[in-house]
Design a protein around this motif. Structure first.
Motif, short mmCIF file in Angstrom:
data_model
loop_
_atom_site.label_atom_id
_atom_site.label_comp_id
_atom_site.label_asym_id
_atom_site.label_seq_id
_atom_site.Cartn_x
_atom_site.Cartn_y
_atom_site.Cartn_z
N ARG A 41 32.21 29.95 33.73
CA ARG A 41 32.04 28.68 34.40
C ARG A 41 31.71 27.21 33.71
O ARG A 41 31.54 27.23 32.61
N THR A 42 31.74 26.30 34.47
CA THR A 42 31.76 24.86 33.98
C THR A 42 30.56 24.14 34.69
O THR A 42 30.51 24.27 35.90
N ASP A 43 29.60 23.78 34.04
CA ASP A 43 28.57 22.84 34.72
C ASP A 43 28.25 21.53 34.32
O ASP A 43 28.73 21.46 32.89
N TRP A 44 27.76 20.57 34.76
CA TRP A 44 27.31 19.34 34.18
C TRP A 44 26.19 19.17 34.42
O TRP A 44 25.34 19.41 35.61
N ARG A 45 24.96 18.50 33.30
CA ARG A 45 23.84 18.09 33.46
C ARG A 45 23.78 16.75 32.68
O ARG A 45 24.16 16.70 31.52
N ASP A 46 23.29 15.60 33.38
CA ASP A 46 23.09 14.57 32.76
C ASP A 46 24.27 13.92 32.07
O ASP A 46 24.23 13.32 31.03
N GLY A 47 25.52 14.19 32.60
CA GLY A 47 26.71 13.61 31.88
C GLY A 47 27.28 14.65 30.85
O GLY A 47 28.40 14.28 30.35
N THR A 48 26.53 15.55 30.67
CA THR A 48 27.26 16.74 29.40
C THR A 48 27.65 17.71 30.12
O THR A 48 27.16 18.34 31.19
N ARG A 49 28.84 18.31 29.47
CA ARG A 49 29.71 19.42 30.17
C ARG A 49 28.88 20.81 29.43
O ARG A 49 28.80 20.70 28.22
N PHE A 50 28.61 21.43 30.14
CA PHE A 50 28.23 23.01 30.06
C PHE A 50 29.45 24.06 29.84
O PHE A 50 29.38 24.11 31.17
N GLU A 51 29.76 24.69 29.16
CA GLU A 51 30.70 25.81 29.27
C GLU A 51 30.29 27.09 28.82
O GLU A 51 29.83 27.33 27.72
N GLU A 52 30.49 27.88 30.00
CA GLU A 52 30.05 29.31 29.61
C GLU A 52 31.57 30.01 29.26
O GLU A 52 32.19 30.03 30.05
N VAL A 53 31.72 30.73 28.24
CA VAL A 53 33.15 30.96 27.67
C VAL A 53 33.43 32.64 27.41
O VAL A 53 33.96 32.96 26.79
N SER A 54 32.41 33.39 28.13
CA SER A 54 32.55 35.03 27.96
C SER A 54 34.10 35.36 28.18
O SER A 54 34.56 34.90 29.23
N LEU A 55 34.25 36.50 27.64
CA LEU A 55 35.41 37.18 27.91
C LEU A 55 34.75 38.19 28.59
O LEU A 55 34.88 38.47 29.94
N GLY A 56 34.19 39.11 28.06
CA GLY A 56 33.41 40.33 28.78
C GLY A 56 33.87 41.73 28.28
O GLY A 56 35.07 41.79 27.66
N HIS A 57 33.43 42.50 29.02
CA HIS A 57 34.00 44.17 29.01
C HIS A 57 35.38 44.25 29.78
O HIS A 57 35.54 43.17 30.76
N PRO A 58 36.14 45.20 29.49
CA PRO A 58 37.45 45.20 29.94
C PRO A 58 37.29 45.09 31.47
O PRO A 58 38.45 44.55 31.98
N ARG A 59 36.36 45.63 32.21
CA ARG A 59 36.40 45.38 33.83
C ARG A 59 36.08 44.20 34.03
O ARG A 59 36.23 43.83 35.37
N GLN A 60 35.75 43.20 33.29
CA GLN A 60 35.37 41.69 33.88
C GLN A 60 36.33 40.80 33.39
O GLN A 60 36.21 39.45 33.61
N TRP A 61 37.53 41.33 33.03
CA TRP A 61 38.75 40.12 32.86
C TRP A 61 39.76 40.94 33.12
O TRP A 61 39.98 42.31 32.99
N ASN A 62 41.08 40.28 33.36
CA ASN A 62 42.19 40.59 33.65
C ASN A 62 43.22 40.76 32.57
O ASN A 62 43.60 39.57 32.19
N GLN A 63 43.53 41.80 32.11
CA GLN A 63 44.06 42.34 30.97
C GLN A 63 45.67 41.81 31.10
O GLN A 63 46.39 41.48 30.24
N ASP A 64 46.11 41.60 32.51
CA ASP A 64 47.43 41.12 32.80
C ASP A 64 47.54 39.66 32.34
O ASP A 64 48.72 39.36 31.89
N LEU A 65 46.41 38.96 32.41
CA LEU A 65 46.74 37.69 32.12
C LEU A 65 46.87 37.23 30.37
O LEU A 65 47.00 36.31 30.05
#
Length: 278
Positions: A238-262
């Motif tokens: 996800r992307t969040d903003w605090r005080d004009g700063t962008r916060f990026e959570e950039v996890s891939l994760g375990h196989p069930r948590q992402w789409n291998q077709d992509l």
């Protein structure tokens, strides 16, 4: 020229190792590996070798999984522990030219720059918990919902007396390094754990928060002129903003948590130049 990031590759999974082999060739781009890449040294070596061969520059910070006291390979019964394990991983990264929290913070002078890219290793201190829950009672509180982190068994803080003590030392050391930077040049702060507890969104494990960071860093995005803060750990992209700063959570994760077709390339997050605040 882009600054890209991904975390939580969890290369113990054969599916994720196969995906790593499809990492695109982007020799003009930089890649951030924001922790929880692998527990074993051979898998971490695979990640460093693959990324370094395909990107112009690679930066890495450790997650809690890298710090787990597990055997380094299938033939070894002994495992490096605590700080000695971390320092061995630093040496491994340097073999492939991968920058770490122990190296000078490089200057990004590409689109969206100039920015000083700061890989951080800060750990956590159990302060991300409700006020009514004491430090002594926090593990039992999490256990009520079966949210206890495996770190309690696998992350040895040696030679420090506790994970909190190690976290305090890392925060103090890192604060001093960041404070010495030119305040006029924005930073990109990279840490495996989120810097603020209001960025934690894990409804599947609501009491996992004590293993997610430290309140010490809540204002670091302002204090150190952060343009972007990069983290992983939560497996919630996800992307969040605090005080004009962008916060990026950039996890891939375990196989069930992402789409291998992509494919893996789909999950590389653009940090710079990146979007601008609305």
């Amino acid at each position: 020229m882009r600054l890209l990031a991904i975390s939580d590759l969890h290369l113990a999974s054969a599916v994720n190792r196969d995906a790593l082999a499809t990492l695109p060739f982007c020799p003009q781009d930089w890649l951030i590996l924001a922790g929880d890449i692998a527990e074993r040294f051979d898998h971490l070596r695979l990640a460093f070798a693959t990324a370094a061969a395909r990107f112009g520059r690679v930066l890495w910070v450790p997650g809690n999984h890298e710090l787990w006291s597990v055997p380094e390979d299938e033939t070894t019964s002994q495992a490096r522990r605590g700080q000695s394990r971390y320092l061995a991983q630093i040496e491994l990264a340097r073999q492939y030219g991968v920058l770490t929290p122990e190296d000078e913070y490089p200057l990004w002078d590409g689109p969206g720059g100039p920015c000083r890219i700061a890989p951080l290793f800060l750990l956590y201190d159990y302060s991300f918990r409700p006020d009514a829950v004491s430090r002594d009672g926090v593990v039992a509180w999490a256990a009520e919902l079966r949210n206890v982190c495996a770190d309690e068994m696998l992350l040895d803080p040696a030679p420090y007396s506790s994970r909190e003590a190690w976290c305090e030392q890392r925060c103090r050391h890192t604060h001093d390094r960041l404070a010495a930077l030119d305040p006029a040049i924005p930073t990109v702060l990279v840490n495996h754990f989120p810097l603020r507890d209001d960025l934690i969104h894990i409804p599947r494990a609501p009491r996992f928060t004590p293993w997610c960071g430290t309140k010490i860093t809540a204002d670091w995005h302002r204090r150190f002129n952060a343009k972007v803060v990069v983290s992983g750990h939560l497996h919630v992209r996800r992307t969040d903003w605090r005080d004009g700063t962008r916060f990026e959570e950039v996890s891939l994760g375990h196989p069930r948590q992402w789409n291998q077709d992509l494919g893996l390339a789909h999950y590389l997050r653009e940090i710079l130049p990146g979007p601008i605040c609305d």
